[in-house]
Design a protein around this motif. Structure first.
Motif, PDB file in Angstrom:
ATOM      1  N   GLN A  80       9.904 -13.939 -23.077  1.00  0.00           N
ATOM      2  CA  GLN A  80       9.993 -12.647 -22.391  1.00  0.00           C
ATOM      3  C   GLN A  80       9.401 -12.791 -20.997  1.00  0.00           C
ATOM      4  N   ILE A  81      10.020 -12.143 -20.037  1.00  0.00           N
ATOM      5  CA  ILE A  81       9.505 -12.154 -18.663  1.00  0.00           C
ATOM      6  C   ILE A  81       8.713 -10.881 -18.430  1.00  0.00           C
ATOM      7  N   SER A  82       7.433 -11.036 -18.081  1.00  0.00           N
ATOM      8  CA  SER A  82       6.579  -9.876 -17.832  1.00  0.00           C
ATOM      9  C   SER A  82       6.697  -9.386 -16.394  1.00  0.00           C
ATOM     10  N   SER A  83       6.710 -10.325 -15.441  1.00  0.00           N
ATOM     11  CA  SER A  83       6.799  -9.916 -14.036  1.00  0.00           C
ATOM     12  C   SER A  83       7.200 -11.094 -13.159  1.00  0.00           C
ATOM     13  N   ILE A  84       7.765 -10.762 -12.002  1.00  0.00           N
ATOM     14  CA  ILE A  84       8.038 -11.734 -10.942  1.00  0.00           C
ATOM     15  C   ILE A  84       7.476 -11.143  -9.656  1.00  0.00           C
ATOM     16  N   GLY A  91      -0.224 -19.349   3.455  1.00  0.00           N
ATOM     17  CA  GLY A  91       0.728 -19.039   4.519  1.00  0.00           C
ATOM     18  C   GLY A  91       2.182 -19.258   4.172  1.00  0.00           C
ATOM     19  N   ARG A  92       2.488 -19.602   2.934  1.00  0.00           N
ATOM     20  CA  ARG A  92       3.884 -19.839   2.547  1.00  0.00           C
ATOM     21  C   ARG A  92       4.228 -18.924   1.375  1.00  0.00           C
ATOM     22  N   PRO A  93       5.454 -18.363   1.354  1.00  0.00           N
ATOM     23  CA  PRO A  93       5.826 -17.456   0.259  1.00  0.00           C
ATOM     24  C   PRO A  93       6.203 -18.203  -1.012  1.00  0.00           C
ATOM     25  N   TYR A  94       5.731 -17.676  -2.127  1.00  0.00           N
ATOM     26  CA  TYR A  94       6.056 -18.243  -3.437  1.00  0.00           C
ATOM     27  C   TYR A  94       6.333 -17.104  -4.413  1.00  0.00           C
ATOM     28  N   TYR A  95       7.137 -17.413  -5.411  1.00  0.00           N
ATOM     29  CA  TYR A  95       7.310 -16.501  -6.543  1.00  0.00           C
ATOM     30  C   TYR A  95       6.323 -16.902  -7.641  1.00  0.00           C
ATOM     31  N   ARG A  96       5.698 -15.888  -8.210  1.00  0.00           N
ATOM     32  CA  ARG A  96       4.867 -16.119  -9.388  1.00  0.00           C
ATOM     33  C   ARG A  96       5.550 -15.436 -10.570  1.00  0.00           C
ATOM     34  N   VAL A  97       5.931 -16.233 -11.547  1.00  0.00           N
ATOM     35  CA  VAL A  97       6.632 -15.722 -12.718  1.00  0.00           C
ATOM     36  C   VAL A  97       5.677 -15.708 -13.899  1.00  0.00           C
ATOM     37  N   GLU A  98       5.562 -14.564 -14.522  1.00  0.00           N
ATOM     38  CA  GLU A  98       4.711 -14.432 -15.714  1.00  0.00           C
ATOM     39  C   GLU A  98       5.608 -14.247 -16.926  1.00  0.00           C
ATOM     40  N   ILE A  99       5.489 -15.142 -17.874  1.00  0.00           N
ATOM     41  CA  ILE A  99       6.264 -15.028 -19.107  1.00  0.00           C
ATOM     42  C   ILE A  99       5.313 -14.850 -20.276  1.00  0.00           C
ATOM     43  N   VAL A 100       5.825 -14.252 -21.334  1.00  0.00           N
ATOM     44  CA  VAL A 100       5.014 -13.963 -22.524  1.00  0.00           C
ATOM     45  C   VAL A 100       5.651 -14.640 -23.726  1.00  0.00           C
ATOM     46  N   HIS A 101       4.851 -15.412 -24.442  1.00  0.00           N
ATOM     47  CA  HIS A 101       5.295 -16.036 -25.680  1.00  0.00           C
ATOM     48  C   HIS A 101       4.726 -15.231 -26.846  1.00  0.00           C
ATOM     49  N   GLY A 102       5.594 -14.761 -27.706  1.00  0.00           N
ATOM     50  CA  GLY A 102       5.109 -13.965 -28.830  1.00  0.00           C
ATOM     51  C   GLY A 102       4.578 -12.625 -28.349  1.00  0.00           C
ATOM     52  N   MET A 103       3.388 -12.263 -28.837  1.00  0.00           N
ATOM     53  CA  MET A 103       2.812 -10.960 -28.509  1.00  0.00           C
ATOM     54  C   MET A 103       1.752 -11.035 -27.418  1.00  0.00           C
ATOM     55  N   HIS A 104       1.008 -12.136 -27.347  1.00  0.00           N
ATOM     56  CA  HIS A 104      -0.164 -12.134 -26.483  1.00  0.00           C
ATOM     57  C   HIS A 104      -0.245 -13.310 -25.507  1.00  0.00           C
ATOM     58  N   LYS A 106       0.244 -15.509 -22.566  1.00  0.00           N
ATOM     59  CA  LYS A 106       0.876 -15.411 -21.258  1.00  0.00           C
ATOM     60  C   LYS A 106       0.824 -16.756 -20.552  1.00  0.00           C
ATOM     61  N   GLN A 107       1.815 -16.985 -19.714  1.00  0.00           N
ATOM     62  CA  GLN A 107       1.871 -18.222 -18.953  1.00  0.00           C
ATOM     63  C   GLN A 107       2.457 -17.930 -17.580  1.00  0.00           C
ATOM     64  N   PHE A 108       1.912 -18.594 -16.563  1.00  0.00           N
ATOM     65  CA  PHE A 108       2.356 -18.378 -15.192  1.00  0.00           C
ATOM     66  C   PHE A 108       3.018 -19.641 -14.648  1.00  0.00           C
ATOM     67  N   PHE A 109       4.021 -19.411 -13.793  1.00  0.00           N
ATOM     68  CA  PHE A 109       4.693 -20.502 -13.098  1.00  0.00           C
ATOM     69  C   PHE A 109       4.877 -20.112 -11.640  1.00  0.00           C
ATOM     70  N   LEU A 110       4.837 -21.111 -10.785  1.00  0.00           N
ATOM     71  CA  LEU A 110       5.006 -20.892  -9.344  1.00  0.00           C
ATOM     72  C   LEU A 110       6.283 -21.570  -8.883  1.00  0.00           C
ATOM     73  N   ALA A 111       6.973 -20.902  -7.971  1.00  0.00           N
ATOM     74  CA  ALA A 111       8.196 -21.463  -7.402  1.00  0.00           C
ATOM     75  C   ALA A 111       8.250 -21.151  -5.922  1.00  0.00           C
ATOM     76  N   THR A 180      -5.299 -21.761 -11.159  1.00  0.00           N
ATOM     77  CA  THR A 180      -4.344 -22.731 -10.611  1.00  0.00           C
ATOM     78  C   THR A 180      -2.887 -22.362 -10.892  1.00  0.00           C
ATOM     79  N   GLU A 181      -2.581 -21.865 -12.084  1.00  0.00           N
ATOM     80  CA  GLU A 181      -1.195 -21.533 -12.408  1.00  0.00           C
ATOM     81  C   GLU A 181      -0.768 -20.211 -11.787  1.00  0.00           C
TER      82      GLU A 181
END
Length: 245
Positions: A80-84, A91-104, A106-111, A180-181
């Motif tokens: 599940q995707i919680s937020s982008i 000084g550089r733009p990045y997307y931070r993607v928060e995904i949810v595994h199961g109920m609780h 959470k994991q973050f990824f940077l792009a 870091t994530e």
């Protein structure tokens, strides 16, 4: 000894021993309340030490979020995707993607927001630079710790991990935490906050995680406190009716 004398004696002894038993905790509650009410929460949270976040400047066209999600799905399963969020990292733009595994969980990824390609978590050098840039003034870094786990008493408990704890040579003994994530400075912790946290533990009587206001010990002492107050009022009433002994 007649009935009135026995009752007066029993209530007086109950009130005395209850007072001794919970008196120390009452002192902790009072000291904590005084510190909380007389403290500036902006100072305790370190807001005065933290520079305002810079406005994000984007001069290039950004990759569509769908492109980032497609790249992410290739390398990692997405439940599940919680937020982008569009964020700034040095000084550089990045997307931070928060995904949810199961109920609780959470994991973050940077792009990279321009290319759409995933990037690794922040390095130690990047975390140091972010913490230094957001700290008011130019204090010297004394130590850097990498945290992959914390316990219930750690000042960075229940906060995003992994993270770098960056200690500064500053009168307030401030430590800046960079997740870091998430690619973000998450916490400023100083000496006043640590005093606040210790008194909060005594206030809540939660000696495991510090933040559970419904723990059994607090409930028991709250009831005993009411009993002490009630016995004091009852003793006052009995003292007016019964002769002094």
């Amino acid at each position: 000894m007649n009935t009135n004398h026995r009752l007066h004696y029993l209530v007086r002894r109950t009130h005395r021993y209850l007072g001794v038993f919970i008196g120390i905790q009452f002192l902790f509650w009072t000291l904590g309340g005084l510190y909380f009410s007389w403290s500036d929460m902006d100072y305790i949270h370190g807001d005065y030490q933290r520079k305002a976040a810079p406005m994000l400047k984007v001069n290039d066209s950004l990759a569509a979020p769908n492109r980032v999600l497609e790249n992410l799905a290739v390398q990692h399963p997405i439940d599940q995707i919680s937020s982008i969020q569009l964020i700034d990292i040095l000084g550089r733009p990045y997307y931070r993607v928060e995904i949810v595994h199961g109920m609780h969980h959470k994991q973050f990824f940077l792009a990279d927001a321009i290319s759409g390609k995933l990037r690794p978590a922040l390095s130690k050098v990047e975390a140091l630079k972010m913490a230094t840039e957001q700290f008011v003034g130019q204090p010297r870094v004394t130590k850097v710790d990498y945290l992959s786990a914390t316990n219930g008493h750690h000042e960075y408990r229940e906060s995003p991990l992994p993270a770098y704890a960056i200690h500064f040579d500053h009168p307030s003994k401030t430590t800046v935490y960079v997740a870091t994530e998430m690619g973000a400075v998450t916490k400023f912790r100083n000496e006043k906050w640590r005093i606040f946290d210790f008194l909060w533990m005594l206030h809540t009587m939660d000696y495991q995680s510090r933040d559970n206001l419904g723990n059994v010990l607090l409930r028991v002492f709250s009831i005993l406190g009411l009993c002490t107050i009630a016995s004091g009022f009852f003793l006052f009433w009995l003292s007016r009716k019964a002769p002094r002994v």
